[in-house]
Design a protein around this motif. Structure first.
Motif, short mmCIF file in Angstrom:
data_model
loop_
_atom_site.label_atom_id
_atom_site.label_comp_id
_atom_site.label_asym_id
_atom_site.label_seq_id
_atom_site.Cartn_x
_atom_site.Cartn_y
_atom_site.Cartn_z
N ASN A 117 0.82 -1.22 0.00
CA ASN A 117 0.00 0.00 0.00
C ASN A 117 0.85 1.26 0.00
O ASN A 117 0.51 2.25 -0.64
CB ASN A 117 -0.97 -0.01 1.18
N HIS A 121 0.80 3.91 -3.22
CA HIS A 121 0.52 5.34 -3.03
C HIS A 121 1.62 6.23 -3.62
O HIS A 121 1.35 7.30 -4.14
CB HIS A 121 0.33 5.65 -1.54
N TRP A 140 2.11 9.49 4.98
CA TRP A 140 1.11 8.52 4.54
C TRP A 140 0.71 7.60 5.68
O TRP A 140 -0.47 7.32 5.88
CB TRP A 140 1.66 7.70 3.36
#
Length: 155
Positions: A117, A121, A140
Motif C-alpha cells: 500500500n 501510493h 502517509w
C-alpha cells in the motif's frame, strides 16, 4: 552473439537505466498503528544486535502498559529474526513469538498489506533525496485510519 550478414543494420542497444536507490525501513506495528519506525543508513543492513536493541528498548517501552496481557511477536524467518541474539532479546522481554512456517510470505502482514500500500501510493513519484521520501512515507502512515492496521491483525 547474433548471426547477420555484412550489410545488416547495427543492433539496437538499450540504455541501461540508473539503478533505483533504496531506503531500508524497519517497522514494527500492531492493530493500533505504528510502534516503531526507523531508517537504516545507506549501505547498511539490519543485523541481530540492532534488532535486539529495538526489541528490548523501543518495543518494550512503547508497549509498557500492555505488557501484562503478553506480547505476541509475529515476524518472518529472516536470519536476523531467528539469530541467537534476537531470540535472546525477545525471551528477555517475555514476548512470545508466533510460529511462521518457512517459505510463507503470505503470512507476513507487513509484506502483503503495509508495504504494497505504501508503494502503490507513492508509485511514479520522484524524490529529490532520502529525507523527502521518508517524510512522504511517514505522512502517509500517519494519515491511515486505525482500521487500516486493525483489519489485517484481526483476520
Amino acid at each position: 552473439m547474433e548471426w547477420k550478414h555484412a550489410k545488416s543494420p547495427p543492433t539496437k542497444k538499450f540504455k541501461s537505466s540508473r539503478l533505483t536507490r533504496k531506503v531500508m525501513v524497519i517497522i514494527f506495528w500492531n492493530s493500533q498503528g505504528i510502534i516503531h519506525i526507523d531508517y537504516l543508513p545507506r549501505g547498511t543492513t539490519m543485523n541481530e544486535e540492532y534488532h535486539g536493541i529495538i526489541v528490548r528498548q523501543s518495543i518494550k517501552k512503547k508497549r509498557q502498559g500492555k505488557l501484562r496481557r503478553g506480547v505476541l511477536l509475529h515476524q518472518d524467518n529472516a536470519p536476523v529474526h531467528t539469530s541467537r541474539v534476537s531470540l535472546a532479546a525477545v525471551d528477555e522481554c517475555g514476548f512470545e513469538i508466533l510460529p511462521h512456517p518457512p517459505y510463507s510470505p503470505d503470512l507476513a502482514p507487513t509484506d502483503y498489506h503495509l508495504f504494497p500500500n505504501v508503494k502503490k501510493h507513492h508509485r511514479g513519484r520522484r524524490f529529490e533525496d532520502d529525507h523527502e521520501l521518508t517524510t512522504a512515507v511517514e505522512t502517509w502512515i500517519q494519515d491511515q485510519e486505525k482500521d487500516f492496521y486493525r483489519q489485517v491483525i484481526n483476520t
